[in-house]
Design an enzyme around this catalytic site. Structure first.
Site, PDB file in Angstrom:
ATOM      1  N   ASP A 113      13.265   5.809  -9.000  1.00 48.48           N
ATOM      2  CA  ASP A 113      12.469   6.799  -8.276  1.00 48.48           C
ATOM      3  C   ASP A 113      12.735   8.186  -8.861  1.00 48.48           C
ATOM      4  O   ASP A 113      13.873   8.542  -9.158  1.00 48.48           O
ATOM      5  CB  ASP A 113      12.853   6.778  -6.785  1.00 48.48           C
ATOM      6  CG  ASP A 113      11.777   7.394  -5.907  1.00 48.48           C
ATOM      7  OD1 ASP A 113      11.192   6.675  -5.088  1.00 48.48           O
ATOM      8  OD2 ASP A 113      11.523   8.615  -6.048  1.00 48.48           O
ATOM      9  N   THR A 164      -3.636  -0.311  -2.151  1.00 49.00           N
ATOM     10  CA  THR A 164      -4.176   0.085  -0.844  1.00 49.00           C
ATOM     11  C   THR A 164      -5.565  -0.509  -0.603  1.00 49.00           C
ATOM     12  O   THR A 164      -6.302  -0.779  -1.562  1.00 49.00           O
ATOM     13  CB  THR A 164      -4.274   1.627  -0.789  1.00 49.00           C
ATOM     14  OG1 THR A 164      -5.079   2.021   0.307  1.00 49.00           O
ATOM     15  CG2 THR A 164      -4.905   2.194  -2.048  1.00 49.00           C
ATOM     16  N   ASP A 165      -5.933  -0.651   0.668  1.00 46.11           N
ATOM     17  CA  ASP A 165      -7.301  -1.089   0.989  1.00 46.11           C
ATOM     18  C   ASP A 165      -8.316   0.022   0.724  1.00 46.11           C
ATOM     19  O   ASP A 165      -9.520  -0.228   0.734  1.00 46.11           O
ATOM     20  CB  ASP A 165      -7.394  -1.563   2.449  1.00 46.11           C
ATOM     21  CG  ASP A 165      -7.088  -0.477   3.473  1.00 46.11           C
ATOM     22  OD1 ASP A 165      -6.643   0.621   3.084  1.00 46.11           O
ATOM     23  OD2 ASP A 165      -7.304  -0.729   4.682  1.00 46.11           O
ATOM     24  N   GLU A 166      -7.831   1.243   0.463  1.00 45.96           N
ATOM     25  CA  GLU A 166      -8.773   2.350   0.252  1.00 45.96           C
ATOM     26  C   GLU A 166      -9.581   2.177  -1.028  1.00 45.96           C
ATOM     27  O   GLU A 166     -10.606   2.828  -1.210  1.00 45.96           O
ATOM     28  CB  GLU A 166      -8.031   3.697   0.260  1.00 45.96           C
ATOM     29  CG  GLU A 166      -7.305   3.904   1.578  1.00 45.96           C
ATOM     30  CD  GLU A 166      -6.763   5.306   1.779  1.00 45.96           C
ATOM     31  OE1 GLU A 166      -7.340   6.258   1.239  1.00 45.96           O
ATOM     32  OE2 GLU A 166      -5.761   5.433   2.499  1.00 45.96           O
ATOM     33  N   TYR A 223      -7.259   9.960  -4.725  1.00 42.11           N
ATOM     34  CA  TYR A 223      -6.154   9.009  -4.512  1.00 42.11           C
ATOM     35  C   TYR A 223      -6.643   7.576  -4.670  1.00 42.11           C
ATOM     36  O   TYR A 223      -6.091   6.794  -5.458  1.00 42.11           O
ATOM     37  CB  TYR A 223      -5.548   9.205  -3.114  1.00 42.11           C
ATOM     38  CG  TYR A 223      -4.682   8.041  -2.673  1.00 42.11           C
ATOM     39  CD1 TYR A 223      -3.473   7.762  -3.305  1.00 42.11           C
ATOM     40  CD2 TYR A 223      -5.079   7.196  -1.609  1.00 42.11           C
ATOM     41  CE1 TYR A 223      -2.680   6.677  -2.908  1.00 42.11           C
ATOM     42  CE2 TYR A 223      -4.290   6.122  -1.215  1.00 42.11           C
ATOM     43  CZ  TYR A 223      -3.100   5.864  -1.866  1.00 42.11           C
ATOM     44  OH  TYR A 223      -2.333   4.785  -1.481  1.00 42.11           O
ATOM     45  N   LYS A 276      -5.763   4.671  -7.518  1.00 45.43           N
ATOM     46  CA  LYS A 276      -5.173   3.354  -7.213  1.00 45.43           C
ATOM     47  C   LYS A 276      -6.110   2.237  -7.705  1.00 45.43           C
ATOM     48  O   LYS A 276      -5.642   1.208  -8.186  1.00 45.43           O
ATOM     49  CB  LYS A 276      -4.925   3.210  -5.709  1.00 45.43           C
ATOM     50  CG  LYS A 276      -3.843   4.108  -5.152  1.00 45.43           C
ATOM     51  CD  LYS A 276      -2.451   3.847  -5.719  1.00 45.43           C
ATOM     52  CE  LYS A 276      -1.845   2.531  -5.280  1.00 45.43           C
ATOM     53  NZ  LYS A 276      -0.417   2.418  -5.703  1.00 45.43           N
ATOM     54  N   PRO A 316     -13.376  16.199   3.363  1.00 39.40           N
ATOM     55  CA  PRO A 316     -14.496  15.814   2.512  1.00 39.40           C
ATOM     56  C   PRO A 316     -14.340  14.369   2.030  1.00 39.40           C
ATOM     57  O   PRO A 316     -13.241  13.938   1.692  1.00 39.40           O
ATOM     58  CB  PRO A 316     -14.412  16.791   1.331  1.00 39.40           C
ATOM     59  CG  PRO A 316     -13.121  17.512   1.452  1.00 39.40           C
ATOM     60  CD  PRO A 316     -12.581  17.314   2.827  1.00 39.40           C
TER      61      PRO A 316
END
Ligand code: NAD
Length: 365
Positions: free
Chosen positions: A40, A141-143, A166, A170, A301
């Site tokens: 990290d 992510t599901d985004e 973002y 991804k 937005p």
């Protein structure tokens, strides 16, 4: 299924000082006998205080490194020769991606490319048995699927349609991971998960932000009408799911992970306020209920209206299901933040004090 569960393996985990990565490491140290290498960079979102419970364990090792630094990552592969990589390191906050996308492109896309290349170099040098057993697990992510209307669920077949810098970054990294499998044969698995909540989440995300603001009598900002729907999953349920996928998932496959807990943002905030009314009945001056602090702010937005996950594949194929309901998980989370205000104070350094209005406000991920 391979033999991860019976023998000790070495897991290289990127982003292990973050919210989900630290939950994964606590789970692996406490529930398995594997060795953990936590890689990290310790950005504003990374905090080693989330790992105090396991930091002294002989099986835990921390390496401060940037996933975009190919030389450093190469050295770590050579030093530890991991059996599996769980790649979580990312820039993860949508609002920050809107005000400053560059870090998201760099870490989430270039960083994933470097992790893939170094993993491939390491994997190529393994013997045939080790090669078959190696896994590169990308945590996503599901985004990436974009926004749903009033009905329907994201499945593993849903076409990608990301809205924010973002989610686009991804989506790009997911595509790279699949390409490294199809082109080079790297044994990958992918997971796309809904919004997580629980202990040790950085207080810029919706749930800790609301809890901490409420306790201080500050406004509880809600985007637009608060009617956006998210599917919430308790972080420890996610950690268990990730371990299932990296140890039992089929190579090349994607698994959606979700809690089957669709809630509007307003419902989430009202639930938190209700729990706080019970747990901390001494309200800040001028209010009777924490919900009195709710303040509506301009919508974000490109704000996606609804996310909802069909998690039947991981439930059926890998026999996973969440332990926590929305109610039990929310209560655990509020209790944790009430008991750990010192952690909250420490992680909130000069760069972030929950005061920035406008784009940097509210909402998870
Ligand atoms: P987080 O922001 O809490 O933690 C990210 C971690 O990555 C931090 O410890 C940070 O120091 C580290 N990091 C960032 N850039 C780095 C770099 N260049 N090199 C090395 N380390 C770096 O994020 P999170 O919420 O724990 O999310 C972890 C992963 O899970 C992310 O990939 C995210 O996209 C994904 N995810 C998150 C959610 C959610 O609800 N939080 C849901 C689904 C998927």
């Amino acid at each position: 299924m391979h033999d991860y569960n019976s023998t000790s393996k070495t897991f290289l985990i990127t982003g292990g000082a973050g919210f989900i990565g630290s939950a994964v490491i606590r789970y692996l140290i406490q529930e398995t006998n594997h060795a953990i290498i936590n890689v990290d960079k310790l950005t504003y979102a990374g905090n080693l205080e989330s790992l105090v419970e396991v930091a002294d364990n002989d099986r835990y090792h921390f390496e401060q490194a940037d996933i975009c630094d190919a030389e450093a990552i190469e050295q770590l592969f050579d030093k530890y020769s991991p059996d599996a990589v769980m790649h979580l390191a990312a820039e993860s906050h949508v609002d920050r991606s809107i005000s400053g996308p560059a870090d998201f492109i760099h870490t989430n896309i270039t960083g994933t490319y470097i992790m893939l290349e170094e993993a491939r170099r390491h994997w190529m040098a393994l013997d045939e048995k080790e090669k078959t057993r190696f896994r590169f697990h990308h945590i996503s992510t599901d985004e990436v699927y974009g926004s749903l209307g009033a009905t329907g669920l994201f499945t593993e077949q849903t076409a990608y349609d990301p809205s924010s810098p973002y989610s686009a970054s991804k989506a790009s990294s997911d595509h790279l991971v699949r390409a490294w499998h199809r082109t080079y044969g790297l044994p990958v698995v992918l997971t796309n998960c809904s919004n997580n909540y629980g202990p040790y989440q950085f207080p810029e995300k919706l749930i800790p932000l609301i809890i901490l603001n409420a306790l201080e009598g500050k406004p509880l900002p809600i985007y637009g009408a608060g009617d956006q729907i998210r599917d919430w999953l308790y972080v420890d349920d996610h950690a268990r799911a990730l371990y299932k996928v990296v140890t039992e998932g089929l190579v090349g496959e994607t698994y959606n992970i979700g809690g089957n807990n669709e809630k509007t943002n307003l419902e989430v905030v009202n639930t938190l306020c209700g729990i706080l009314d019970e747990r901390v009945p001494e309200h800040p001056a001028g209010i009777k209920h924490y919900a009195d602090l709710i303040t509506y702010v301009d919508d974000r937005p490109g704000h996606d209206q609804r996310y909802a996950i069909d998690a039947s594949k991981i439930m059926q194929d890998l026999d996973w299901q969440p332990d926590e309901t929305f109610e039990t998980g929310m209560r655990k989370t509020v209790n944790w933040y009430l008991d750990n205000q010192q952690w909250c104070q420490r992680v909130m350094d000069g760069s972030y004090r929950r005061e920035r209005l406008g784009l940097i406000q509210e909402t998870n991920s």
